[in-house]
Design a protein around this motif. Sequence first.
Motif, PDB file in Angstrom:
ATOM      1  N   SER A 170       1.908 -14.061  -5.334  1.00 44.90           N
ATOM      2  CA  SER A 170       2.168 -15.431  -4.570  1.00 44.90           C
ATOM      3  C   SER A 170       3.473 -15.792  -4.605  1.00 44.90           C
ATOM      4  CB  SER A 170       1.251 -16.330  -5.283  1.00 44.90           C
ATOM      5  OG  SER A 170      -0.029 -15.984  -5.429  1.00 44.90           O
ATOM      6  N   VAL A 171       4.027 -15.966  -3.299  1.00 47.35           N
ATOM      7  CA  VAL A 171       5.406 -16.400  -3.296  1.00 47.35           C
ATOM      8  C   VAL A 171       5.295 -18.025  -3.246  1.00 47.35           C
ATOM      9  CG1 VAL A 171       7.578 -16.330  -1.753  1.00 47.35           C
ATOM     10  CG2 VAL A 171       6.232 -14.408  -1.766  1.00 47.35           C
ATOM     11  N   ARG A 172       5.489 -18.686  -4.354  1.00 51.05           N
ATOM     12  CA  ARG A 172       5.014 -20.098  -4.828  1.00 51.05           C
ATOM     13  C   ARG A 172       5.930 -20.881  -3.492  1.00 51.05           C
ATOM     14  NH1 ARG A 172       0.397 -19.561  -7.230  1.00 51.05           N
ATOM     15  NH2 ARG A 172       0.464 -18.679  -9.187  1.00 51.05           N
ATOM     16  N   GLU A 173       6.926 -20.671  -3.374  1.00 50.89           N
ATOM     17  CA  GLU A 173       7.937 -21.511  -2.629  1.00 50.89           C
ATOM     18  C   GLU A 173       7.027 -21.551  -0.861  1.00 50.89           C
ATOM     19  OE1 GLU A 173      12.210 -21.779  -0.012  1.00 50.89           O
ATOM     20  OE2 GLU A 173      11.679 -20.277  -1.697  1.00 50.89           O
ATOM     21  N   TYR A 174       6.915 -20.643  -0.642  1.00 51.10           N
ATOM     22  CA  TYR A 174       6.135 -20.502   0.838  1.00 51.10           C
ATOM     23  C   TYR A 174       4.694 -20.944   0.690  1.00 51.10           C
ATOM     24  CZ  TYR A 174       9.904 -18.230   3.334  1.00 51.10           C
ATOM     25  OH  TYR A 174      11.028 -18.047   3.847  1.00 51.10           O
ATOM     26  N   GLN A 175       3.908 -20.822  -0.330  1.00 52.09           N
ATOM     27  CA  GLN A 175       2.653 -21.453  -0.574  1.00 52.09           C
ATOM     28  C   GLN A 175       2.684 -22.931  -0.434  1.00 52.09           C
ATOM     29  OE1 GLN A 175       0.824 -19.955  -4.318  1.00 52.09           O
ATOM     30  NE2 GLN A 175      -0.786 -21.642  -4.326  1.00 52.09           N
ATOM     31  N   ARG A 176       3.683 -23.364  -0.919  1.00 54.19           N
ATOM     32  CA  ARG A 176       3.794 -25.056  -1.035  1.00 54.19           C
ATOM     33  C   ARG A 176       4.505 -25.711   0.238  1.00 54.19           C
ATOM     34  NH1 ARG A 176       5.499 -24.476  -7.235  1.00 54.19           N
ATOM     35  NH2 ARG A 176       3.406 -24.361  -8.085  1.00 54.19           N
ATOM     36  N   HIS A 177       4.703 -24.717   1.213  1.00 54.59           N
ATOM     37  CA  HIS A 177       5.364 -25.407   2.435  1.00 54.59           C
ATOM     38  C   HIS A 177       4.482 -26.324   3.179  1.00 54.59           C
ATOM     39  CE1 HIS A 177       8.636 -22.081   3.378  1.00 54.59           C
ATOM     40  NE2 HIS A 177       8.991 -22.986   2.503  1.00 54.59           N
ATOM     41  N   THR A 178       3.296 -26.107   3.042  1.00 54.15           N
ATOM     42  CA  THR A 178       2.324 -26.985   3.571  1.00 54.15           C
ATOM     43  C   THR A 178       0.971 -26.923   2.611  1.00 54.15           C
ATOM     44  OG1 THR A 178       0.857 -25.319   4.917  1.00 54.15           O
ATOM     45  CG2 THR A 178       2.759 -25.751   5.934  1.00 54.15           C
ATOM     46  N   ILE A 179      -0.036 -27.800   2.905  1.00 56.68           N
ATOM     47  CA  ILE A 179      -1.301 -27.948   2.120  1.00 56.68           C
ATOM     48  C   ILE A 179      -2.036 -26.722   2.228  1.00 56.68           C
ATOM     49  CG2 ILE A 179      -1.178 -30.547   2.503  1.00 56.68           C
ATOM     50  CD1 ILE A 179      -3.460 -30.221   4.329  1.00 56.68           C
ATOM     51  N   GLN A 180      -1.778 -25.813   3.197  1.00 56.82           N
ATOM     52  CA  GLN A 180      -2.411 -24.562   3.414  1.00 56.82           C
ATOM     53  C   GLN A 180      -1.587 -23.461   2.576  1.00 56.82           C
ATOM     54  OE1 GLN A 180      -5.387 -24.300   4.810  1.00 56.82           O
ATOM     55  NE2 GLN A 180      -5.322 -26.229   5.417  1.00 56.82           N
ATOM     56  N   TRP A 181      -2.444 -22.422   1.752  1.00 58.44           N
ATOM     57  CA  TRP A 181      -1.711 -21.653   1.150  1.00 58.44           C
ATOM     58  C   TRP A 181      -1.420 -20.281   1.647  1.00 58.44           C
ATOM     59  CZ3 TRP A 181      -5.369 -22.065  -3.723  1.00 58.44           C
ATOM     60  CH2 TRP A 181      -5.388 -23.648  -4.203  1.00 58.44           C
ATOM     61  N   THR A 182      -1.775 -20.132   2.882  1.00 59.11           N
ATOM     62  CA  THR A 182      -1.804 -18.720   3.602  1.00 59.11           C
ATOM     63  C   THR A 182      -0.347 -18.003   3.351  1.00 59.11           C
ATOM     64  OG1 THR A 182      -3.584 -19.544   5.018  1.00 59.11           O
ATOM     65  CG2 THR A 182      -2.388 -17.553   5.744  1.00 59.11           C
ATOM     66  N   MET A 183       0.665 -18.782   3.782  1.00 54.71           N
ATOM     67  CA  MET A 183       1.833 -18.205   3.856  1.00 54.71           C
ATOM     68  C   MET A 183       2.080 -17.378   2.656  1.00 54.71           C
ATOM     69  SD  MET A 183       3.652 -17.593   6.816  1.00 54.71           S
ATOM     70  CE  MET A 183       5.476 -17.653   6.270  1.00 54.71           C
ATOM     71  N   GLY A 184       2.339 -18.267   1.686  1.00 52.77           N
ATOM     72  CA  GLY A 184       2.398 -17.707   0.233  1.00 52.77           C
ATOM     73  C   GLY A 184       1.688 -16.807  -0.230  1.00 52.77           C
ATOM     74  N   LYS A 185       0.649 -16.365   0.227  1.00 51.16           N
ATOM     75  CA  LYS A 185      -0.240 -15.415  -0.093  1.00 51.16           C
ATOM     76  C   LYS A 185      -0.345 -14.171   0.571  1.00 51.16           C
ATOM     77  CE  LYS A 185      -2.277 -18.067  -3.568  1.00 51.16           C
ATOM     78  NZ  LYS A 185      -2.218 -17.663  -5.166  1.00 51.16           N
ATOM     79  N   ASN A 186       0.524 -14.307   1.661  1.00 53.68           N
ATOM     80  CA  ASN A 186       0.162 -12.989   2.481  1.00 53.68           C
ATOM     81  C   ASN A 186       1.480 -12.206   2.845  1.00 53.68           C
ATOM     82  OD1 ASN A 186      -2.721 -12.595   3.668  1.00 53.68           O
ATOM     83  ND2 ASN A 186      -2.505 -14.932   3.318  1.00 53.68           N
ATOM     84  N   PHE A 187       2.351 -12.297   2.081  1.00 51.08           N
ATOM     85  CA  PHE A 187       3.484 -11.609   2.413  1.00 51.08           C
ATOM     86  C   PHE A 187       3.226 -10.107   2.243  1.00 51.08           C
ATOM     87  CE2 PHE A 187       6.016 -15.285   2.103  1.00 51.08           C
ATOM     88  CZ  PHE A 187       7.135 -15.116   2.323  1.00 51.08           C
ATOM     89  N   ASP A 188       3.645  -9.156   3.056  1.00 55.54           N
ATOM     90  CA  ASP A 188       3.375  -7.786   2.914  1.00 55.54           C
ATOM     91  C   ASP A 188       3.525  -7.029   1.571  1.00 55.54           C
ATOM     92  OD1 ASP A 188       3.037  -7.945   5.731  1.00 55.54           O
ATOM     93  OD2 ASP A 188       4.870  -6.914   6.012  1.00 55.54           O
ATOM     94  N   ARG A 189       2.390  -6.355   1.204  1.00 59.52           N
ATOM     95  CA  ARG A 189       2.610  -5.558   0.029  1.00 59.52           C
ATOM     96  C   ARG A 189       2.857  -6.516  -1.288  1.00 59.52           C
ATOM     97  NH1 ARG A 189       2.634   0.011   0.689  1.00 59.52           N
ATOM     98  NH2 ARG A 189       3.799   0.192  -1.166  1.00 59.52           N
ATOM     99  N   THR A 190       2.181  -7.360  -1.265  1.00 60.48           N
ATOM    100  CA  THR A 190       2.410  -8.325  -2.585  1.00 60.48           C
ATOM    101  C   THR A 190       0.962  -8.316  -3.540  1.00 60.48           C
ATOM    102  OG1 THR A 190       2.027 -10.237  -1.246  1.00 60.48           O
ATOM    103  CG2 THR A 190       4.281  -9.741  -1.447  1.00 60.48           C
ATOM    104  N   GLY A 191       0.047  -7.956  -2.998  1.00 63.86           N
ATOM    105  CA  GLY A 191      -1.264  -7.956  -3.551  1.00 63.86           C
ATOM    106  C   GLY A 191      -1.977  -6.828  -4.167  1.00 63.86           C
ATOM    107  N   PRO A 192      -1.408  -6.256  -5.445  1.00 62.88           N
ATOM    108  CA  PRO A 192      -2.142  -4.986  -5.981  1.00 62.88           C
ATOM    109  C   PRO A 192      -3.702  -5.241  -6.000  1.00 62.88           C
ATOM    110  CG  PRO A 192      -0.197  -5.702  -7.184  1.00 62.88           C
ATOM    111  CD  PRO A 192      -0.680  -6.799  -6.136  1.00 62.88           C
ATOM    112  N   PHE A 193      -4.267  -3.982  -5.911  1.00 60.44           N
ATOM    113  CA  PHE A 193      -5.652  -4.053  -5.867  1.00 60.44           C
ATOM    114  C   PHE A 193      -6.014  -2.561  -6.164  1.00 60.44           C
ATOM    115  CE2 PHE A 193      -9.362  -3.348  -2.374  1.00 60.44           C
ATOM    116  CZ  PHE A 193     -10.282  -3.483  -3.588  1.00 60.44           C
ATOM    117  N   GLY A 194      -7.063  -2.530  -7.288  1.00 59.70           N
ATOM    118  CA  GLY A 194      -7.385  -1.154  -7.835  1.00 59.70           C
ATOM    119  C   GLY A 194      -7.156  -0.990  -9.352  1.00 59.70           C
ATOM    120  N   PRO A 195      -7.026   0.286  -9.778  1.00 58.25           N
ATOM    121  CA  PRO A 195      -7.255   1.408  -9.017  1.00 58.25           C
ATOM    122  C   PRO A 195      -8.468   2.112  -8.992  1.00 58.25           C
ATOM    123  CG  PRO A 195      -6.638   1.661 -11.318  1.00 58.25           C
ATOM    124  CD  PRO A 195      -6.548   0.315 -10.931  1.00 58.25           C
ATOM    125  N   PHE A 196      -9.540   1.282  -9.506  1.00 55.20           N
ATOM    126  CA  PHE A 196     -10.933   1.843  -9.697  1.00 55.20           C
ATOM    127  C   PHE A 196     -12.069   0.736  -8.814  1.00 55.20           C
ATOM    128  CE2 PHE A 196      -9.044   3.055 -14.069  1.00 55.20           C
ATOM    129  CZ  PHE A 196      -8.617   4.145 -13.565  1.00 55.20           C
TER     130      PHE A 196
END
Length: 285
Positions: free
Chosen positions: A162-188
Amino acid sequence: MRLLAFVKDSQPNIGALTDAGVIDLSFVDATAPTDLGTVIKSGRIAELADILAVSDGTVHHQLDDLDLQLPVATPGKIICLGLNYMDHIAEGPFEKQAFPAIFMRSPTSLVAAHKPILAPRISNTMDYEAELAVVIGQKCKNLTADNALDVIAGYSCFNDGSVREYQRHTIQWTMGKNFDRTGPFGPFLVTPDELPPAADGLKIECRLNGRTVQSSSTDMMIFKVVETLVYITEAMTLDAGDVVVMGTPSGVGHGRIPPLWMQDGDVVEVEIEKVGLLSNPVRAI
């Protein structure tokens, strides 16, 4: 089963992890499917169990030698919970919610195990969040407490970077949670039969450069897996291959004094008992 997706010789493959190494299902059966995400989306996990059942147990690869990929490369929906551990709520300005706090991530925000998290140079507020991921195995709507667990294909580890600065730009969290390739998932993808019901009572940790920064248990979630799936499907249809990410415990960087942000060259690990270890370097771009 502990299933994994990997690429070898530029071709996708599916493996099953054992204590000795990785069984390549294509070596067991030349007609075996090779794309784990497609198998999940088509509801064919049982086919992989059938192939594994005829294996003689010979391992074909060691995990460290493989180019690991996302368990589901392009989920249709990635639905995330915020504020789902009381100790994490206490770190910020929020209060306990009466209902699950839902937000969504996009597939472009995902990154596979061992691949770099891309920390944007435009903001030095890149934070880690160790989370349990639930992978849906069949289309479902209006689930109940009695059938919610039946739709789960398996569980995995997730780091809700989470890019916290962008997460807090508004009351919606979408921007801070959706920077490209920031959400590791896996490996199994770990099938439900390998875990306690609803993956409850499992130790969950995050380590940054070997230092434990989060440590809790999935039984500390406010809204558990069943309750969450029932609530989500009151509103939307879940499809096979969708991912539900269950929130993070305390210890995140923004809750520390001074804040602890991920930096270029760091290594962050999310480990969930019986589910696996998800490790990623951090690269500033």
